[in-house]
Each structure stands twice: as structure tokens, then as C-alpha cells.
Design an enzyme around this catalytic site. Sequence first.
Site, PDB file in Angstrom:
ATOM      1  N   LYS A 121      33.765  35.500 -49.018  1.00  0.00           N
ATOM      2  CA  LYS A 121      33.567  34.538 -47.927  1.00  0.00           C
ATOM      3  C   LYS A 121      33.648  35.243 -46.572  1.00  0.00           C
ATOM      4  CE  LYS A 121      36.602  32.126 -45.795  1.00  0.00           C
ATOM      5  NZ  LYS A 121      37.720  31.275 -45.388  1.00  0.00           N
ATOM      6  N   ASP A 139      33.267  27.987 -47.742  1.00  0.00           N
ATOM      7  CA  ASP A 139      34.695  27.739 -47.478  1.00  0.00           C
ATOM      8  C   ASP A 139      35.064  26.383 -48.075  1.00  0.00           C
ATOM      9  OD1 ASP A 139      33.687  25.803 -45.823  1.00  0.00           O
ATOM     10  OD2 ASP A 139      34.956  26.336 -44.123  1.00  0.00           O
TER      11      ASP A 139
END
Length: 224
Positions: A121, A139
Site C-alpha cells: 500500500k 487502504d
Amino acid sequence: MISKKKALEMIDVIDGMFPDAECELVHNNAFELTIAVLLSAQCTDNTVNKVTKTLFQKYHTPEDYLSVSLEELQNDIRSIGLYRNKAKNIQKLCRSLIDQYDGEIPEDHAKLVGLAGVGRKTANVVMSVAFGEPALAVDTHVERVSKRLGICRWKDSVTEVERKLTSIIPKSRWTKSHHQLIFFGRYHCLAKKPKCDVCPLFTDCREGQKRYRAAMRLEGAINE
Ligand code: SF4
């Protein structure tokens, strides 16, 4: 699960709701962004920005973060959740940046993921926001809204969510859609109180319909 065509229509609606969505983590360069993203795990961007306002005045380079004790760095970020581990990770990251890349953030996804404390991420955010490379980071907001809308299954892993979204959304829109899905989750389809009653996606939303039916059943039971 809904069709790719329907999913893209939903993404288009979200695009219309948040045309100016962008990264809300305040930063001046790729290094500061990487630090900010590390700090943002299980923490709001607002909280991170409050801390980095002073943090980024004190620390400018990886060497700066290594010039203080771990305890001092922990103290500087102690208003952020998980600050002990995050401080450790920041110093590990800084050490590997100095040892491997002359203290610079590498403009390479594989190299970023290989850095201490940097997951997929974080690497996606840095590649897209700092270096302008198309990437779609997943996320907590992106994952939640994708699943609520039925674009992904509840059991899908984060990697699977990213794979599905990037197979549906044109590559040229990955970065923008990432920010728009975050804004949608942060300001509209909130974790605890989604705004289903004013949601333009309500009719097609699996979660919205489920919540509506549950509310109707409850109302019926009360009126009996
Ligand atoms: Fe979220 Fe509700 Fe809209 Fe579905 S209908 S996307 S759950 S706000």
C-alpha cells in the site's frame, strides 16, 4: 458480485462526487510522503498532519532520524497510535535508505516494497503521488467501499481487491480513483454511519439495501 460494467458506472458516480480528491497527507517530497504514509497506519490523516507539521521541521533527511535515540523519536510521534513500532520502522527505513540508495527514496515499486516497514500500500501511494506512476493503493476505505458496493467479495484479500479494481478501472484513472474511493469512504460511506439515505448509489448498493431491509424489519417489529 456485480458486473464490471456496473462497477465502473459506480466508480464514475464517485468520480462525479469527488472530482478534486487528492492525497491529504501534507508533504514536500517523496521521503516525507513515505514517512507520513508509515505513520498513517490505523490513524487518520488529520492526526498524522498535526504530528508531521513539527516532525518535518526537525527531521529532513534519513540521517536526521538516525541522529536521535529511538526514545526521542518515539516521543516526537507519541500522539500517533502504535508510535513505538512506527518509530522503530522509521529508523529501520532510514538505515536501509542510506545503506542501499544513498538516502534517496527509490523510484521503483519493487525496491520500495523491499524497504523495511514499506508494504504494498505504501509503495503504491509513493509511486503514484510522489512519482506520478499509475497505482491504486488499497487502504481501509478503499477496501470497505469496494466490498459494500459488491465490486469485491467480503472474503477478498487486499491484494485481490487491488487486482479487481485495477482490472475494472482504466489505468489512466488508477491514481485519481484511489483518492476518490478514499474520499467516498472518509466523507460519505463512513465505516460506522454510512450516508445511505442520501447516497446516489443506494439503489444498486448491496450493503445499502441490506441496511434498509434491516431497518424496515425493525420498524415493522416495533409497529406490531
Ligand atoms: Fe455506502 Fe450506503 Fe452508499 Fe452503499 S448506499 S455506498 S453503504 S453510503
